[in-house]
Design an enzyme around this catalytic site. Structure first.
Site, PDB file in Angstrom:
ATOM      1  N   ASN A   1       0.974  -1.328   0.058  1.00  0.00           N
ATOM      2  CA  ASN A   1       0.062   0.022  -0.227  1.00  0.00           C
ATOM      3  C   ASN A   1       0.949   1.252  -0.175  1.00  0.00           C
ATOM      4  O   ASN A   1       1.844   1.554   0.779  1.00  0.00           O
ATOM      5  CB  ASN A   1      -0.726  -0.223   1.309  1.00  0.00           C
ATOM      6  CG  ASN A   1      -1.827   1.060   1.373  1.00  0.00           C
ATOM      7  OD1 ASN A   1      -1.337   2.218   1.010  1.00  0.00           O
ATOM      8  ND2 ASN A   1      -3.147   0.799   1.581  1.00  0.00           N
TER       9      ASN A   1
ATOM     10  N   HIS B   1       0.818   6.108   1.809  1.00  0.00           N
ATOM     11  CA  HIS B   1       1.693   7.313   2.750  1.00  0.00           C
ATOM     12  C   HIS B   1       2.922   7.637   1.977  1.00  0.00           C
ATOM     13  O   HIS B   1       3.524   8.593   2.555  1.00  0.00           O
ATOM     14  CB  HIS B   1       2.040   6.484   4.271  1.00  0.00           C
ATOM     15  CG  HIS B   1       0.707   6.454   4.824  1.00  0.00           C
ATOM     16  ND1 HIS B   1      -0.276   7.236   5.104  1.00  0.00           N
ATOM     17  CD2 HIS B   1       0.118   5.053   5.212  1.00  0.00           C
ATOM     18  CE1 HIS B   1      -1.418   6.743   5.708  1.00  0.00           C
ATOM     19  NE2 HIS B   1      -1.139   5.287   5.717  1.00  0.00           N
TER      20      HIS B   1
ATOM     21  N   HIS C   1      -5.568   3.661  -1.632  1.00  0.00           N
ATOM     22  CA  HIS C   1      -7.082   4.184  -1.214  1.00  0.00           C
ATOM     23  C   HIS C   1      -7.273   5.481  -1.449  1.00  0.00           C
ATOM     24  O   HIS C   1      -6.693   6.434  -0.950  1.00  0.00           O
ATOM     25  CB  HIS C   1      -6.995   3.834   0.206  1.00  0.00           C
ATOM     26  CG  HIS C   1      -8.171   4.350   1.200  1.00  0.00           C
ATOM     27  ND1 HIS C   1      -8.450   4.127   2.328  1.00  0.00           N
ATOM     28  CD2 HIS C   1      -9.352   4.561   0.570  1.00  0.00           C
ATOM     29  CE1 HIS C   1      -9.729   4.426   2.879  1.00  0.00           C
ATOM     30  NE2 HIS C   1     -10.258   4.913   1.534  1.00  0.00           N
TER      31      HIS C   1
ATOM     32  N   ARG D   1      -9.380   8.282  -1.057  1.00  0.00           N
ATOM     33  CA  ARG D   1     -10.213   8.721   0.093  1.00  0.00           C
ATOM     34  C   ARG D   1     -11.027   9.998  -0.274  1.00  0.00           C
ATOM     35  O   ARG D   1     -10.734  10.681  -1.098  1.00  0.00           O
ATOM     36  CB  ARG D   1      -9.545   8.936   1.431  1.00  0.00           C
ATOM     37  CG  ARG D   1      -8.711   7.942   2.188  1.00  0.00           C
ATOM     38  CD  ARG D   1      -8.550   8.333   3.540  1.00  0.00           C
ATOM     39  NE  ARG D   1      -9.043   8.375   4.505  1.00  0.00           N
ATOM     40  CZ  ARG D   1      -9.288   7.595   5.589  1.00  0.00           C
ATOM     41  NH1 ARG D   1      -8.631   6.668   5.559  1.00  0.00           N
ATOM     42  NH2 ARG D   1     -10.190   7.749   6.231  1.00  0.00           N
TER      43      ARG D   1
ATOM     44  N   ARG E   1      -6.827  12.868   1.115  1.00  0.00           N
ATOM     45  CA  ARG E   1      -5.660  13.264   1.855  1.00  0.00           C
ATOM     46  C   ARG E   1      -4.227  12.661   1.539  1.00  0.00           C
ATOM     47  O   ARG E   1      -3.281  13.339   1.815  1.00  0.00           O
ATOM     48  CB  ARG E   1      -6.056  13.206   3.588  1.00  0.00           C
ATOM     49  CG  ARG E   1      -6.088  11.462   3.622  1.00  0.00           C
ATOM     50  CD  ARG E   1      -6.317  11.215   5.110  1.00  0.00           C
ATOM     51  NE  ARG E   1      -7.628  11.624   5.369  1.00  0.00           N
ATOM     52  CZ  ARG E   1      -8.268  10.960   6.593  1.00  0.00           C
ATOM     53  NH1 ARG E   1      -7.501  10.067   7.679  1.00  0.00           N
ATOM     54  NH2 ARG E   1      -9.412  11.379   6.894  1.00  0.00           N
TER      55      ARG E   1
ATOM     56  N   GLU F   1      -8.728   0.809  -3.087  1.00  0.00           N
ATOM     57  CA  GLU F   1      -9.577   0.664  -1.909  1.00  0.00           C
ATOM     58  C   GLU F   1     -10.474   1.946  -2.060  1.00  0.00           C
ATOM     59  O   GLU F   1      -9.873   3.143  -2.220  1.00  0.00           O
ATOM     60  CB  GLU F   1      -8.613   0.800  -0.714  1.00  0.00           C
ATOM     61  CG  GLU F   1      -7.973  -0.450  -0.416  1.00  0.00           C
ATOM     62  CD  GLU F   1      -7.103  -0.183   0.994  1.00  0.00           C
ATOM     63  OE1 GLU F   1      -7.580   0.802   1.602  1.00  0.00           O
ATOM     64  OE2 GLU F   1      -6.352  -1.133   1.482  1.00  0.00           O
TER      65      GLU F   1
ATOM     66  N   THR G   1      -8.185   3.776   8.465  1.00  0.00           N
ATOM     67  CA  THR G   1      -9.663   2.845   8.582  1.00  0.00           C
ATOM     68  C   THR G   1      -9.612   2.230  10.017  1.00  0.00           C
ATOM     69  O   THR G   1      -9.108   1.167  10.108  1.00  0.00           O
ATOM     70  CB  THR G   1      -9.534   2.060   7.390  1.00  0.00           C
ATOM     71  OG1 THR G   1      -8.900   2.630   6.290  1.00  0.00           O
ATOM     72  CG2 THR G   1     -10.895   1.360   6.965  1.00  0.00           C
TER      73      THR G   1
ATOM     74  N   GLU H   1     -11.372  -9.325   3.333  1.00  0.00           N
ATOM     75  CA  GLU H   1      -9.965  -8.926   3.822  1.00  0.00           C
ATOM     76  C   GLU H   1     -10.414  -8.718   5.373  1.00  0.00           C
ATOM     77  O   GLU H   1     -11.043  -7.787   5.794  1.00  0.00           O
ATOM     78  CB  GLU H   1      -9.229  -7.629   3.405  1.00  0.00           C
ATOM     79  CG  GLU H   1      -7.968  -7.206   3.773  1.00  0.00           C
ATOM     80  CD  GLU H   1      -7.205  -6.190   3.236  1.00  0.00           C
ATOM     81  OE1 GLU H   1      -7.311  -6.280   1.802  1.00  0.00           O
ATOM     82  OE2 GLU H   1      -6.473  -5.503   3.753  1.00  0.00           O
TER      83      GLU H   1
ATOM     84  N   HIS I   1      -3.847  -4.266   7.850  1.00  0.00           N
ATOM     85  CA  HIS I   1      -3.903  -3.061   8.679  1.00  0.00           C
ATOM     86  C   HIS I   1      -2.971  -3.407   9.796  1.00  0.00           C
ATOM     87  O   HIS I   1      -3.196  -4.077  10.818  1.00  0.00           O
ATOM     88  CB  HIS I   1      -5.492  -2.814   9.030  1.00  0.00           C
ATOM     89  CG  HIS I   1      -5.429  -1.472   9.314  1.00  0.00           C
ATOM     90  ND1 HIS I   1      -5.076  -0.879  10.301  1.00  0.00           N
ATOM     91  CD2 HIS I   1      -5.814  -0.451   8.650  1.00  0.00           C
ATOM     92  CE1 HIS I   1      -5.145   0.576  10.253  1.00  0.00           C
ATOM     93  NE2 HIS I   1      -5.603   0.704   9.258  1.00  0.00           N
TER      94      HIS I   1
HETATM   95  N1  PXP Z   1      -5.968  -3.045   3.972  1.00  0.00           N
HETATM   96  C1  PXP Z   1      -6.813  -2.303   4.103  1.00  0.00           C
HETATM   97  C2  PXP Z   1      -8.304  -2.525   3.564  1.00  0.00           C
HETATM   98  C3  PXP Z   1      -6.741  -0.907   4.566  1.00  0.00           C
HETATM   99  O1  PXP Z   1      -7.670  -0.167   4.479  1.00  0.00           O
HETATM  100  C4  PXP Z   1      -5.362  -0.485   4.815  1.00  0.00           C
HETATM  101  C5  PXP Z   1      -4.853   0.852   5.139  1.00  0.00           C
HETATM  102  O2  PXP Z   1      -5.318   1.656   4.351  1.00  0.00           O
HETATM  103  C6  PXP Z   1      -4.292  -1.576   4.695  1.00  0.00           C
HETATM  104  C7  PXP Z   1      -4.676  -2.960   4.350  1.00  0.00           C
HETATM  105  C8  PXP Z   1      -2.790  -1.406   5.248  1.00  0.00           C
HETATM  106  O3  PXP Z   1      -2.770  -0.883   6.485  1.00  0.00           O
HETATM  107  P1  PXP Z   1      -1.236  -0.276   6.807  1.00  0.00           P
HETATM  108  O4  PXP Z   1      -1.211   0.859   6.226  1.00  0.00           O
HETATM  109  O5  PXP Z   1      -1.738   0.010   8.279  1.00  0.00           O
HETATM  110  O6  PXP Z   1      -0.250  -1.370   6.671  1.00  0.00           O
END
Ligand code: PXP
Length: 248
Positions: free
Chosen positions: A11, A14, A47, A49, A53, A74, A105, A155, A198
């Site tokens: 992901n 960030h 994602h 949003r 952001r 996402e 999330t 998930e 997550h």
């Molecule tokens: N899976 C989903 C569905 C998420 O919303 C997120 C965060 O955007 C992640 C995985 C990844 O989480 P993290 O960034 O904490 O590793």
């Protein structure tokens, strides 16, 4: 690819968070995505949003153009996001809950209460060929509802397990892990493909990666943070190594 292989979705949200802290163009999430691909990511997750952001609409356009691995898009269950997904037809769509005020999330989607609405929402996405995944807590009611609405994938939200672990509440972490284990088995028995993610880190990934029913982990924040110290490629390669070790 064997059906016991555990995919890693990286992901990149960030990277965009850091870029947006100053405006401008760097660090570039597309460059991070390409590097993640080369480092062994099996997919890229982003994602979009409602408040934009981190990831922007232009980032999604760019990812659709440049990626060789599948994009896991996402999004919240809103009309705006559905239109964007239908325009791009990404390989996968993951429906997540979204509140403006949250930092991330925070919980899983409430599928059981919104069953009809969500069934109608995901049908057109499935019709255009997107693999639809629903981000939920390890809760049997939610899994059953996700199955009934026609999702192919769930998930499981690993945040509660990871938070308990990070804060040293080890009994709670064990309980959360046990719930994730049982619900992975349950979801698999319904024919759902199981993903998880997550808050996962080098310290928390292995027990989840070891669940045989889990086919994909989506990991972002920790990897992007760790890349400050190690670089993105080694940070991803180390996660991959731990996943493989847990799976062996
Ligand atoms: N899976 C989903 C569905 C998420 O919303 C997120 C965060 O955007 C992640 C995985 C990844 O989480 P993290 O960034 O904490 O590793």
């Amino acid at each position: 690819m064997s059906d016991t292989y555990l995919r890693l979705g990286v992901n990149i949200d960030h990277v965009a968070t850091v870029r947006n802290a100053r405006g401008g163009a760097y660090p570039d999430p597309l460059r991070a995505a390409k590097l993640a691909e080369e480092a062994g990511a099996d997919g890229i997750t982003a994602h979009l949003r409602e408040d934009r952001r981190h990831i922007s609409d232009a980032d999604i356009d760019g990812l659709m153009d440049v990626l060789s691995v599948p994009l896991n898009f996402e999004m919240a269950a809103t009309d705006e996001m559905q239109k964007i997904a239908l325009r791009h037809k990404p390989h996968a769509v993951c429906i997540v809950p979204e509140k403006r005020e949250e930092r991330t999330t925070e919980g899983g989607l409430e599928v059981a209460r919104e069953e009809n609405k969500l069934a109608h929402f995901i049908a057109p996405l499935r019709d255009v060929g997107c693999r639809v995944s629903i981000f939920i807590a390890a809760d049997q009611r939610q899994i059953e509802a996700a199955h009934r609405i026609g999702a192919e994938v769930i998930e499981l939200h690993t945040g509660a397990y990871c938070d308990a672990f990070a804060e040293g509440r080890m009994e709670e972490a064990e309980r959360e892990l046990e719930g994730l284990r049982q619900m992975s088995t349950f979801a698999h028995s319904l024919g759902l493909e199981v993903h998880a993610g997550h808050g996962l880190t080098y310290e928390t990934v292995k027990p989840v990666a070891a669940f045989p029913e889990v086919r994909e982990l989506n990991i972002g924040h920790f990897l992007i943070g760790e890349s400050i110290f190690l670089g993105l490629t080694p940070a991803i390669q180390e996660m991959r190594r731990l996943m493989d070790e847990a799976r062996a």
